[in-house]
Design a protein around this motif. Sequence first.
Motif, PDB file in Angstrom:
ATOM      1  N   VAL A  43       9.983 -14.984 -14.796  1.00  0.00           N
ATOM      2  CA  VAL A  43      11.039 -13.971 -14.783  1.00  0.00           C
ATOM      3  C   VAL A  43      12.259 -14.490 -15.523  1.00  0.00           C
ATOM      4  CG1 VAL A  43      11.972 -14.688 -12.537  1.00  0.00           C
ATOM      5  CG2 VAL A  43      12.379 -12.382 -13.367  1.00  0.00           C
ATOM      6  N   TYR A  45      16.002 -13.421 -15.447  1.00  0.00           N
ATOM      7  CA  TYR A  45      16.961 -12.565 -14.754  1.00  0.00           C
ATOM      8  C   TYR A  45      17.994 -11.988 -15.715  1.00  0.00           C
ATOM      9  CZ  TYR A  45      15.145 -13.867 -10.207  1.00  0.00           C
ATOM     10  OH  TYR A  45      14.334 -14.025  -9.112  1.00  0.00           O
ATOM     11  N   GLU A  46      18.383 -12.762 -16.705  1.00  0.00           N
ATOM     12  CA  GLU A  46      19.402 -12.324 -17.657  1.00  0.00           C
ATOM     13  C   GLU A  46      19.005 -11.029 -18.366  1.00  0.00           C
ATOM     14  OE1 GLU A  46      21.323 -13.900 -21.846  1.00  0.00           O
ATOM     15  OE2 GLU A  46      20.432 -15.359 -20.494  1.00  0.00           O
ATOM     16  N   ARG A  47      17.720 -10.898 -18.695  1.00  0.00           N
ATOM     17  CA  ARG A  47      17.240  -9.702 -19.395  1.00  0.00           C
ATOM     18  C   ARG A  47      16.366  -8.823 -18.513  1.00  0.00           C
ATOM     19  NH1 ARG A  47      18.139 -10.738 -24.995  1.00  0.00           N
ATOM     20  NH2 ARG A  47      20.008 -12.026 -24.912  1.00  0.00           N
ATOM     21  N   GLN A  48      16.270  -9.166 -17.247  1.00  0.00           N
ATOM     22  CA  GLN A  48      15.475  -8.418 -16.273  1.00  0.00           C
ATOM     23  C   GLN A  48      14.070  -8.145 -16.800  1.00  0.00           C
ATOM     24  OE1 GLN A  48      18.605  -5.351 -15.401  1.00  0.00           O
ATOM     25  NE2 GLN A  48      18.134  -5.992 -13.299  1.00  0.00           N
ATOM     26  N   HIS A  74      13.632  -1.691  -9.521  1.00  0.00           N
ATOM     27  CA  HIS A  74      14.706  -2.683  -9.341  1.00  0.00           C
ATOM     28  C   HIS A  74      15.279  -3.149 -10.682  1.00  0.00           C
ATOM     29  CE1 HIS A  74      12.871  -2.825  -5.320  1.00  0.00           C
ATOM     30  NE2 HIS A  74      14.103  -3.098  -4.947  1.00  0.00           N
ATOM     31  N   GLY A  75      14.916  -2.460 -11.754  1.00  0.00           N
ATOM     32  CA  GLY A  75      15.500  -2.739 -13.059  1.00  0.00           C
ATOM     33  C   GLY A  75      14.758  -3.735 -13.918  1.00  0.00           C
ATOM     34  N   PHE A  76      13.593  -4.199 -13.475  1.00  0.00           N
ATOM     35  CA  PHE A  76      12.835  -5.208 -14.206  1.00  0.00           C
ATOM     36  C   PHE A  76      11.656  -4.591 -14.942  1.00  0.00           C
ATOM     37  CE2 PHE A  76      15.176  -7.716 -11.240  1.00  0.00           C
ATOM     38  CZ  PHE A  76      15.379  -8.932 -11.858  1.00  0.00           C
ATOM     39  N   ARG A 104      16.233  -5.733 -24.527  1.00  0.00           N
ATOM     40  CA  ARG A 104      16.868  -5.635 -23.214  1.00  0.00           C
ATOM     41  C   ARG A 104      18.283  -6.189 -23.303  1.00  0.00           C
ATOM     42  NH1 ARG A 104      14.169  -3.077 -19.416  1.00  0.00           N
ATOM     43  NH2 ARG A 104      14.962  -4.400 -17.778  1.00  0.00           N
ATOM     44  N   SER A 107      22.200  -8.861 -18.555  1.00  0.00           N
ATOM     45  CA  SER A 107      22.810  -8.322 -17.334  1.00  0.00           C
ATOM     46  C   SER A 107      24.017  -9.128 -16.941  1.00  0.00           C
ATOM     47  CB  SER A 107      21.795  -8.301 -16.190  1.00  0.00           C
ATOM     48  OG  SER A 107      21.285  -9.586 -15.949  1.00  0.00           O
TER      49      SER A 107
END
Length: 107
Positions: A43, A45-48, A74-76, A104, A107
């Motif tokens: 994963v 997280y920065e770019r989901q 959840h945005g991923f 992307r 975030s």
Amino acid sequence: MARTLRRRMTPEELLLWQKLRRKALGVSFRRQEPMGRYVADFVCYERQLVIELDGSQHLNSPEDQARDADMLAHGFLTLRFWNNEVRTNLPSVLERIQTALNDRTPS
């Protein structure tokens, strides 16, 4: 559970991890990361962005479809690759990951 999965990564997961770690694609990835009731193979997280590597047992899996929908809620975004794609065409896999990362917004 995630710790055990990190110790028991498949050869394909290890191969891809070597290309994702240490911001090799410009962003940080975590491996075997708990996310709600799931554990994501990788994963960012920065770019989901979630990356899953699948064997043949995942072919047309309703469970995977539900998981991907939950991640999206959840945005991923979830990218799925077959293990044999990683083994036989890693440059193409990395290109598709890089394209998704570029598309992307951070975030």
